[in-house]
Design a protein around this motif. Sequence first.
Motif, PDB file in Angstrom:
ATOM      1  N   SER A 154      50.517  35.402  40.184  1.00 39.99           N
ATOM      2  CA  SER A 154      49.870  35.574  38.886  1.00 39.99           C
ATOM      3  C   SER A 154      48.426  35.078  38.936  1.00 39.99           C
ATOM      4  O   SER A 154      48.176  33.949  39.384  1.00 39.99           O
ATOM      5  N   TYR A 155      47.491  35.912  38.435  1.00 41.12           N
ATOM      6  CA  TYR A 155      46.075  35.549  38.423  1.00 41.12           C
ATOM      7  C   TYR A 155      45.410  36.050  37.154  1.00 41.12           C
ATOM      8  O   TYR A 155      45.674  37.162  36.693  1.00 41.12           O
ATOM      9  N   SER A 156      44.531  35.224  36.607  1.00 40.17           N
ATOM     10  CA  SER A 156      43.779  35.597  35.415  1.00 40.17           C
ATOM     11  C   SER A 156      42.614  36.515  35.790  1.00 40.17           C
ATOM     12  O   SER A 156      41.975  36.335  36.833  1.00 40.17           O
ATOM     13  N   PHE A 168      39.201  38.659  40.300  1.00 36.83           N
ATOM     14  CA  PHE A 168      40.088  37.503  40.207  1.00 36.83           C
ATOM     15  C   PHE A 168      39.536  36.398  41.097  1.00 36.83           C
ATOM     16  O   PHE A 168      39.024  36.662  42.186  1.00 36.83           O
ATOM     17  N   LEU A 169      39.630  35.155  40.626  1.00 40.59           N
ATOM     18  CA  LEU A 169      39.229  33.989  41.400  1.00 40.59           C
ATOM     19  C   LEU A 169      40.505  33.292  41.860  1.00 40.59           C
ATOM     20  O   LEU A 169      41.256  32.765  41.037  1.00 40.59           O
ATOM     21  N   ILE A 170      40.737  33.298  43.164  1.00 41.64           N
ATOM     22  CA  ILE A 170      42.020  32.859  43.728  1.00 41.64           C
ATOM     23  C   ILE A 170      41.819  31.624  44.588  1.00 41.64           C
ATOM     24  O   ILE A 170      40.974  31.615  45.496  1.00 41.64           O
ATOM     25  N   PHE A 211      35.211  24.848  26.191  1.00 43.57           N
ATOM     26  CA  PHE A 211      35.982  25.373  27.309  1.00 43.57           C
ATOM     27  C   PHE A 211      36.135  24.276  28.356  1.00 43.57           C
ATOM     28  O   PHE A 211      35.141  23.669  28.774  1.00 43.57           O
ATOM     29  N   LEU A 212      37.356  24.036  28.818  1.00 47.35           N
ATOM     30  CA  LEU A 212      37.629  23.045  29.860  1.00 47.35           C
ATOM     31  C   LEU A 212      38.317  23.755  31.015  1.00 47.35           C
ATOM     32  O   LEU A 212      39.450  24.228  30.875  1.00 47.35           O
ATOM     33  N   ALA A 213      37.638  23.836  32.154  1.00 49.71           N
ATOM     34  CA  ALA A 213      38.151  24.570  33.315  1.00 49.71           C
ATOM     35  C   ALA A 213      38.381  23.613  34.471  1.00 49.71           C
ATOM     36  O   ALA A 213      37.523  22.783  34.790  1.00 49.71           O
ATOM     37  N   GLY A 214      39.538  23.748  35.112  1.00 48.92           N
ATOM     38  CA  GLY A 214      39.842  22.953  36.295  1.00 48.92           C
ATOM     39  C   GLY A 214      39.985  23.839  37.511  1.00 48.92           C
ATOM     40  O   GLY A 214      40.882  24.685  37.561  1.00 48.92           O
ATOM     41  N   GLY A 215      39.109  23.714  38.498  1.00 48.05           N
ATOM     42  CA  GLY A 215      39.198  24.517  39.723  1.00 48.05           C
ATOM     43  C   GLY A 215      39.113  26.003  39.440  1.00 48.05           C
ATOM     44  O   GLY A 215      38.235  26.481  38.715  1.00 48.05           O
ATOM     45  N   THR A 216      40.067  26.763  40.002  1.00 46.91           N
ATOM     46  CA  THR A 216      40.063  28.206  39.787  1.00 46.91           C
ATOM     47  C   THR A 216      40.532  28.580  38.378  1.00 46.91           C
ATOM     48  O   THR A 216      40.569  29.763  38.031  1.00 46.91           O
ATOM     49  N   GLY A 217      40.847  27.575  37.560  1.00 47.82           N
ATOM     50  CA  GLY A 217      41.058  27.806  36.139  1.00 47.82           C
ATOM     51  C   GLY A 217      39.780  28.255  35.451  1.00 47.82           C
ATOM     52  O   GLY A 217      39.778  28.545  34.254  1.00 47.82           O
ATOM     53  N   LEU A 218      38.692  28.332  36.218  1.00 48.51           N
ATOM     54  CA  LEU A 218      37.440  28.889  35.705  1.00 48.51           C
ATOM     55  C   LEU A 218      37.569  30.378  35.400  1.00 48.51           C
ATOM     56  O   LEU A 218      36.867  30.902  34.533  1.00 48.51           O
ATOM     57  N   ALA A 219      38.461  31.069  36.103  1.00 52.04           N
ATOM     58  CA  ALA A 219      38.530  32.532  36.035  1.00 52.04           C
ATOM     59  C   ALA A 219      38.605  33.085  34.612  1.00 52.04           C
ATOM     60  O   ALA A 219      37.788  33.936  34.235  1.00 52.04           O
ATOM     61  N   PRO A 220      39.563  32.654  33.773  1.00 55.77           N
ATOM     62  CA  PRO A 220      39.638  33.263  32.442  1.00 55.77           C
ATOM     63  C   PRO A 220      38.400  33.010  31.598  1.00 55.77           C
ATOM     64  O   PRO A 220      38.063  33.817  30.722  1.00 55.77           O
TER      65      PRO A 220
END
Length: 345
Positions: A154-156, A168-170, A211-220
Amino acid sequence: MASYSIALNFEDGVTRFIECKDSEKVLDAAFRNKINLPMDCSDGVCGTCKCRAESGRYDLGDDYIDDALTADEAESGLVLTCQMRPSSDCIISVPTTSVACKTGQQTFAATVANVVPHNDAAIVLELDVDAQAPAFLPGQYVNIGVPGGGQSRSYSFSTAPGERRIGFLIKKIPGGVMSSWLERAETGTKLELTGPLGSFYLREVERPLLFLAGGTGLAPFLSMLEVLACENPQERVHLVYGVTRDLDLVLVDEIEAYAKRLANFTYSTVVADEASSHPRKGWVTQHMPAEVLNGGDVDVYLCGPPPMVDAVRTYFDDNAVKPHSFHYEKFTPNAVAKDLKGRAA
């Protein structure tokens, strides 16, 4: 004749998009698309078709009774789909599963266009959609089938809805199923994608956003920022992008580009590694200034690994921070895609 795009979000995470004709009721449009939304009377009497309109403009008319939908419920965003006539694109939350409505996930095909590694931290995967550009809400994800293994991950989306080239950022995981395949992936390879899925998506902008992004949680958030850059809302938007190591900071140039395109957008990057020379070290909870929390009048979106999500929730509780809304998505980098019943796919 005008028509409007209606996103139906089911409680099992499936999203289906339908076109609703001008003056057509949502319930009728859903049935026309072979989606059996809950209903009984279809006359505004029973309330069985009650859903929540997350965004959009619409008219409910005056042909329903108070027992089916009270004035307070209508004011809070609840609607009767048997009476709802949209006058714009809308997002509707349906309080049942897609299976109960005799629909389900959609699949579509895409072709590998580009695979770009970023240090040893992440990989950007770009795909060209074979047919019509997929409809999704910024922040949602898909399940991507890994060729040859019968497995999915699963990827955003990191790109905006409506684009034929999707990205997608994986996170790069040594020995990971998708990471290992991407090391040898060739352009032109066909992939099967299932979705869109998820309740983590950008809502209508009515107040400042954090917006709070952790690692590849940046994608969305990249998907959300592209949409915001096109709409250019007047509300402030601030992103805190936290990572473990310096090498994990990827696509910062893209974030900087949004800071130039989006007038009210600011961001900061944070590195947890104490040995780092980065100007901001620690955790995202240490880099949320009071002005971005706006006294609680803020919509917070968080995507990151479970410890980060738990830490932010604890921080809010300990500091009596009560955002107007708090939307979050936990992810584990090597998570196996799930089917509609939560089983490993």
